[in-house]
Design a protein around this motif. Sequence first.
Motif, mmCIF file in Angstrom:
data_model
loop_
_atom_site.group_PDB
_atom_site.id
_atom_site.type_symbol
_atom_site.label_atom_id
_atom_site.label_comp_id
_atom_site.label_asym_id
_atom_site.label_seq_id
_atom_site.Cartn_x
_atom_site.Cartn_y
_atom_site.Cartn_z
ATOM 1 N N ILE A 232 0.848 -1.189 0.000
ATOM 2 C CA ILE A 232 0.000 0.000 0.000
ATOM 3 C C ILE A 232 0.886 1.242 0.000
ATOM 4 O O ILE A 232 1.640 1.499 0.943
ATOM 5 C CB ILE A 232 -0.926 0.021 1.233
ATOM 6 C CG1 ILE A 232 -1.793 -1.253 1.282
ATOM 7 C CG2 ILE A 232 -1.795 1.270 1.225
ATOM 8 C CD1 ILE A 232 -2.755 -1.382 0.138
ATOM 9 N N ASN A 233 0.816 2.006 -1.091
ATOM 10 C CA ASN A 233 1.545 3.281 -1.188
ATOM 11 C C ASN A 233 3.021 3.111 -0.858
ATOM 12 O O ASN A 233 3.612 3.904 -0.116
ATOM 13 C CB ASN A 233 0.902 4.328 -0.268
ATOM 14 C CG ASN A 233 1.337 5.746 -0.613
ATOM 15 O OD1 ASN A 233 1.812 6.006 -1.714
ATOM 16 N ND2 ASN A 233 1.173 6.656 0.337
ATOM 17 N N ASN A 234 3.635 2.047 -1.395
ATOM 18 C CA ASN A 234 5.080 1.797 -1.223
ATOM 19 C C ASN A 234 5.509 1.727 0.239
ATOM 20 O O ASN A 234 6.614 2.137 0.587
ATOM 21 C CB ASN A 234 5.895 2.866 -1.949
ATOM 22 C CG ASN A 234 5.712 2.807 -3.455
ATOM 23 O OD1 ASN A 234 5.606 1.732 -4.020
ATOM 24 N ND2 ASN A 234 5.649 3.961 -4.091
ATOM 25 N N GLY A 235 4.637 1.223 1.088
ATOM 26 C CA GLY A 235 4.995 1.043 2.491
ATOM 27 C C GLY A 235 4.916 2.292 3.333
ATOM 28 O O GLY A 235 5.403 2.303 4.475
ATOM 29 N N ALA A 236 4.298 3.355 2.821
ATOM 30 C CA ALA A 236 4.249 4.621 3.548
ATOM 31 C C ALA A 236 3.487 4.500 4.869
ATOM 32 O O ALA A 236 3.751 5.254 5.819
ATOM 33 C CB ALA A 236 3.611 5.706 2.688
ATOM 34 N N HIS A 237 2.551 3.559 4.963
ATOM 35 C CA HIS A 237 1.737 3.410 6.170
ATOM 36 C C HIS A 237 2.239 2.298 7.086
ATOM 37 O O HIS A 237 1.725 2.139 8.201
ATOM 38 C CB HIS A 237 0.288 3.133 5.780
ATOM 39 C CG HIS A 237 -0.338 4.204 4.938
ATOM 40 N ND1 HIS A 237 -0.776 5.396 5.470
ATOM 41 C CD2 HIS A 237 -0.552 4.271 3.599
ATOM 42 C CE1 HIS A 237 -1.265 6.153 4.499
ATOM 43 N NE2 HIS A 237 -1.141 5.497 3.352
ATOM 44 N N ASN A 238 3.202 1.525 6.640
ATOM 45 C CA ASN A 238 3.742 0.464 7.490
ATOM 46 C C ASN A 238 4.518 1.082 8.647
ATOM 47 O O ASN A 238 5.245 2.059 8.470
ATOM 48 C CB ASN A 238 4.653 -0.460 6.688
ATOM 49 C CG ASN A 238 3.891 -1.226 5.614
ATOM 50 O OD1 ASN A 238 2.672 -1.352 5.675
ATOM 51 N ND2 ASN A 238 4.618 -1.731 4.633
ATOM 52 N N ALA A 239 4.367 0.501 9.823
ATOM 53 C CA ALA A 239 5.015 1.043 11.013
ATOM 54 C C ALA A 239 5.942 0.001 11.627
ATOM 55 O O ALA A 239 5.694 -1.206 11.530
ATOM 56 C CB ALA A 239 3.973 1.476 12.043
#
Length: 248
Positions: A232-239
């Motif tokens: 999702i969105n190149n991992g921008a939301h991964n924490a």
Amino acid sequence: MAKQAGVITLNGKVGRLSFYKTKDGYLAREKGGVSKSRIMNDARFARTRENLKEFADNASSAKLFRDALRPVIAKIGDRRLNLRITQVMMKVLQSDLVNNRGERMVRAGDWNLLKDMELNAASSLGSTLFLEISYTDSPTAWAVAIPAFVPQDFVALPKGATHLRITATGVGLDFATGGRAVQTSISDLLPVIDPAAAISLSVDKATLPGTHRGFVLSVEFVQMVNGSEYSINNGAHNAAKLVGVEQV
């Protein structure tokens, strides 16, 4: 400082001259500065040599740490993460209370300064997972326990995500030899529309040789289409967060 007056404009270097563009037009200057030989031998540059030596240790230590965390970093959309790791590592080096200036090393600093570092500055773990997470740190293992939860109520779900995955990652480092090891414990791929059962993740410390260890908890969001996973969105939301550290 020379200014180009002709119709030919240049950018870059030609011999000892550097050409560049400014708001005042195209300028040129001759290569200058102190020679490397002088910096490495002149007594007046002793402080510079000390700084260079510490910068080198910091750079190699930060690279070792990044390489060990590659399985996590590869899924994080933070372009400034490498810089932030280098900056934190420098603080660890500067906390070395054993060695003299110019001889300080990351391996001799306060490793606890890395604890609680967020690996994605734009998406912290605490603002993504609103869960009661329990951590257990024993001599043999580092473990995570998460009670059953409903993703739509307790997770900040990015638009388009159909599933999520939670991972515990442990890394073992030996800054003296350059050795590194990584071990992961991964949850099932969880649909965001279904209640999730309790999750238990554990990293065996015996698989992490070295003098320093770090433990990361991360969450990854994906979109499933016809059995294939898409980020999702190149991992921008991964924490991901460095929630535990240990110096053996």
